[in-house]
Design a protein around this motif. Sequence first.
Motif, PDB file in Angstrom:
ATOM      1  N   SER A  83     -41.102  16.803  52.525  1.00  0.00           N
ATOM      2  CA  SER A  83     -40.035  15.852  52.830  1.00  0.00           C
ATOM      3  C   SER A  83     -38.816  16.080  51.940  1.00  0.00           C
ATOM      4  O   SER A  83     -38.892  16.723  50.909  1.00  0.00           O
ATOM      5  CB  SER A  83     -40.544  14.422  52.663  1.00  0.00           C
ATOM      6  N   VAL A  84     -37.692  15.511  52.372  1.00  0.00           N
ATOM      7  CA  VAL A  84     -36.452  15.586  51.603  1.00  0.00           C
ATOM      8  C   VAL A  84     -36.467  14.468  50.570  1.00  0.00           C
ATOM      9  O   VAL A  84     -36.733  13.318  50.899  1.00  0.00           O
ATOM     10  CB  VAL A  84     -35.222  15.443  52.525  1.00  0.00           C
ATOM     11  N   ILE A  85     -36.171  14.786  49.319  1.00  0.00           N
ATOM     12  CA  ILE A  85     -36.103  13.791  48.256  1.00  0.00           C
ATOM     13  C   ILE A  85     -34.648  13.383  48.094  1.00  0.00           C
ATOM     14  O   ILE A  85     -33.770  14.236  47.962  1.00  0.00           O
ATOM     15  CB  ILE A  85     -36.661  14.354  46.935  1.00  0.00           C
ATOM     16  N   THR A  86     -34.381  12.074  48.113  1.00  0.00           N
ATOM     17  CA  THR A  86     -33.027  11.561  47.939  1.00  0.00           C
ATOM     18  C   THR A  86     -32.839  11.123  46.500  1.00  0.00           C
ATOM     19  O   THR A  86     -33.622  10.345  45.976  1.00  0.00           O
ATOM     20  CB  THR A  86     -32.770  10.363  48.876  1.00  0.00           C
ATOM     21  N   MET A  87     -31.803  11.648  45.865  1.00  0.00           N
ATOM     22  CA  MET A  87     -31.425  11.237  44.517  1.00  0.00           C
ATOM     23  C   MET A  87     -30.095  10.504  44.619  1.00  0.00           C
ATOM     24  O   MET A  87     -29.222  10.910  45.373  1.00  0.00           O
ATOM     25  CB  MET A  87     -31.311  12.434  43.590  1.00  0.00           C
TER      26      MET A  87
END
Length: 118
Positions: A83-87
Amino acid sequence: MPDEDLVELKFRLYDGTDIGPFRYSPASTVAVLKERIVAEWPKDKKIAPKTANDVKLINAGKILENSKTVGQCRIPFGELSKSVITMHVVVQPSLAKAKTEKKVDEAPRKNICACSIL
């Protein structure tokens, strides 16, 4: 490095827009991420960082240190490898600049009392 080892990250700005997603090696440092954010920052934004030091990255409720690697930052999400990690990105000018600008702005003002007691 095999493509499946890369970590996919996107960066959420103060107004809800995103920069990315981009793929990074787990060995990439937070400082590298900040440099990329400054380089990719949308030109139409009212608030913009001047340097990577003006950027704070937040992941899992923690401000990330420049020396940490992407692999160390994604520990809480280790099982979510695909999955894409959002920072989250916060723009905060460095303290030295802010203090200098304040002194310049405050210099012309003078407090004058204009009270009349009858």
